[in-house]
Write a protein that holds these residues in place. Structure first.
Motif, PDB file in Angstrom:
ATOM      1  N   SER A  15     -32.130 -14.785  34.430  1.00  0.00           N
ATOM      2  CA  SER A  15     -31.825 -15.830  33.453  1.00  0.00           C
ATOM      3  C   SER A  15     -32.797 -15.753  32.278  1.00  0.00           C
ATOM      4  CB  SER A  15     -31.897 -17.213  34.113  1.00  0.00           C
ATOM      5  OG  SER A  15     -33.155 -17.404  34.724  1.00  0.00           O
ATOM      6  N   VAL A  16     -32.418 -16.444  31.193  1.00  0.00           N
ATOM      7  CA  VAL A  16     -33.233 -16.443  29.973  1.00  0.00           C
ATOM      8  C   VAL A  16     -33.248 -17.845  29.366  1.00  0.00           C
ATOM      9  CG1 VAL A  16     -31.309 -15.756  28.465  1.00  0.00           C
ATOM     10  CG2 VAL A  16     -33.655 -15.271  27.760  1.00  0.00           C
ATOM     11  N   SER A  17     -34.350 -18.165  28.703  1.00  0.00           N
ATOM     12  CA  SER A  17     -34.510 -19.432  27.987  1.00  0.00           C
ATOM     13  C   SER A  17     -35.245 -19.122  26.685  1.00  0.00           C
ATOM     14  CB  SER A  17     -35.330 -20.408  28.837  1.00  0.00           C
ATOM     15  OG  SER A  17     -35.579 -21.611  28.139  1.00  0.00           O
ATOM     16  N   VAL A  30     -30.059 -19.790  31.081  1.00  0.00           N
ATOM     17  CA  VAL A  30     -28.681 -19.312  31.215  1.00  0.00           C
ATOM     18  C   VAL A  30     -28.726 -17.952  31.907  1.00  0.00           C
ATOM     19  CG1 VAL A  30     -27.781 -20.574  29.220  1.00  0.00           C
ATOM     20  CG2 VAL A  30     -28.665 -18.266  28.912  1.00  0.00           C
ATOM     21  N   LYS A  31     -27.647 -17.641  32.596  1.00  0.00           N
ATOM     22  CA  LYS A  31     -27.571 -16.390  33.336  1.00  0.00           C
ATOM     23  C   LYS A  31     -27.748 -15.209  32.383  1.00  0.00           C
ATOM     24  CE  LYS A  31     -24.787 -13.753  36.523  1.00  0.00           C
ATOM     25  NZ  LYS A  31     -23.593 -13.647  37.318  1.00  0.00           N
ATOM     26  N   ALA A  32     -28.572 -14.264  32.798  1.00  0.00           N
ATOM     27  CA  ALA A  32     -28.816 -13.053  32.006  1.00  0.00           C
ATOM     28  C   ALA A  32     -29.105 -11.928  32.995  1.00  0.00           C
ATOM     29  CB  ALA A  32     -29.978 -13.259  31.056  1.00  0.00           C
ATOM     30  N   ASP A  33     -28.077 -11.239  33.387  1.00  0.00           N
ATOM     31  CA  ASP A  33     -28.180 -10.160  34.370  1.00  0.00           C
ATOM     32  C   ASP A  33     -28.363  -8.843  33.625  1.00  0.00           C
ATOM     33  OD1 ASP A  33     -28.155  -8.881  36.815  1.00  0.00           O
ATOM     34  OD2 ASP A  33     -25.967  -8.811  36.934  1.00  0.00           O
ATOM     35  N   ILE A  34     -29.616  -8.563  33.237  1.00  0.00           N
ATOM     36  CA  ILE A  34     -29.896  -7.371  32.431  1.00  0.00           C
ATOM     37  C   ILE A  34     -31.096  -6.608  33.002  1.00  0.00           C
ATOM     38  CG2 ILE A  34     -28.945  -8.364  30.326  1.00  0.00           C
ATOM     39  CD1 ILE A  34     -31.777  -8.920  29.393  1.00  0.00           C
ATOM     40  N   ILE A  35     -31.317  -5.423  32.485  1.00  0.00           N
ATOM     41  CA  ILE A  35     -32.444  -4.577  32.897  1.00  0.00           C
ATOM     42  C   ILE A  35     -33.455  -4.498  31.752  1.00  0.00           C
ATOM     43  CG2 ILE A  35     -33.159  -2.244  33.578  1.00  0.00           C
ATOM     44  CD1 ILE A  35     -31.467  -3.594  35.704  1.00  0.00           C
ATOM     45  N   VAL A  84     -35.083  -3.986  26.244  1.00  0.00           N
ATOM     46  CA  VAL A  84     -34.382  -5.099  26.886  1.00  0.00           C
ATOM     47  C   VAL A  84     -32.895  -4.845  26.663  1.00  0.00           C
ATOM     48  CG1 VAL A  84     -34.046  -7.604  26.949  1.00  0.00           C
ATOM     49  CG2 VAL A  84     -36.322  -6.650  26.455  1.00  0.00           C
ATOM     50  N   ASN A  85     -32.197  -4.517  27.738  1.00  0.00           N
ATOM     51  CA  ASN A  85     -30.781  -4.147  27.648  1.00  0.00           C
ATOM     52  C   ASN A  85     -29.876  -5.373  27.620  1.00  0.00           C
ATOM     53  OD1 ASN A  85     -30.697  -1.142  27.737  1.00  0.00           O
ATOM     54  ND2 ASN A  85     -31.955  -1.535  29.533  1.00  0.00           N
ATOM     55  N   SER A  86     -30.122  -6.262  26.683  1.00  0.00           N
ATOM     56  CA  SER A  86     -29.278  -7.443  26.488  1.00  0.00           C
ATOM     57  C   SER A  86     -28.036  -7.017  25.700  1.00  0.00           C
ATOM     58  CB  SER A  86     -30.069  -8.522  25.745  1.00  0.00           C
ATOM     59  OG  SER A  86     -30.578  -8.022  24.537  1.00  0.00           O
TER      60      SER A  86
END
Length: 134
Positions: free
Chosen positions: A30-32, A49-54, A66-68
């Motif tokens: 997640s990220v804020s 909020v959900k952030a399923d990244i590497i 950051v693979n957003s």
């Protein structure tokens, strides 16, 4: 399995200079964010909020990726001294993003919170925090 993950994360954070290490990959959940107002006061952190990244820290290439959805690439300009106390362990990096904006990146392990890890990207006007799986 949890013990192996803990050892791997501890290994990552035990380095004060990651420049000789191999690339390290972390998965976020997640990220804020927080923004600075015109008066200079930081807002409260947004809801996570959900952030399923590497996120990849590559000391050999002096790069953090950051693979957003909008790829974020940071060049590491300086490796900070690791800071450790009873509550947390902090590994800092001074970086420049692909637009040339300076920022500080921190990998923080919260010792008293079951070694929960967070990844901070701090600009002068906005800050982001990603929760890391462990």
């Amino acid at each position: 399995m949890k013990a192996i993950r803990f050892v791997l994360f501890f290994f990552l954070l035990s380095f004060s200079a990651i420049s000789n290490a191999q690339a390290i990959r972390m998965k976020t959940s997640s990220v804020s964010y927080s923004e600075k107002s015109q008066t200079g006061k930081w807002s409260n952190w947004s809801e996570f909020v959900k952030a399923d990244i590497i996120i990849t820290i590559d000391g050999k290439k002096n790069r953090i990726v950051v693979n957003s959805p909008e790829l974020q690439v940071f060049t590491i300009k300086a490796y900070g001294e690791k800071i450790e106390n009873d509550d947390e362990k902090i590994v800092p990096f001074e970086c420049v993003d692909h637009n040339g904006s300076k920022c500080n990146i921190l990998v923080i392990t919260r010792k008293k919170e079951d070694n929960r890890m967070q990844f901070y990207i701090n600009y002068s006007e906005v800050k982001f925090v990603y929760n890391i799986y462990n």
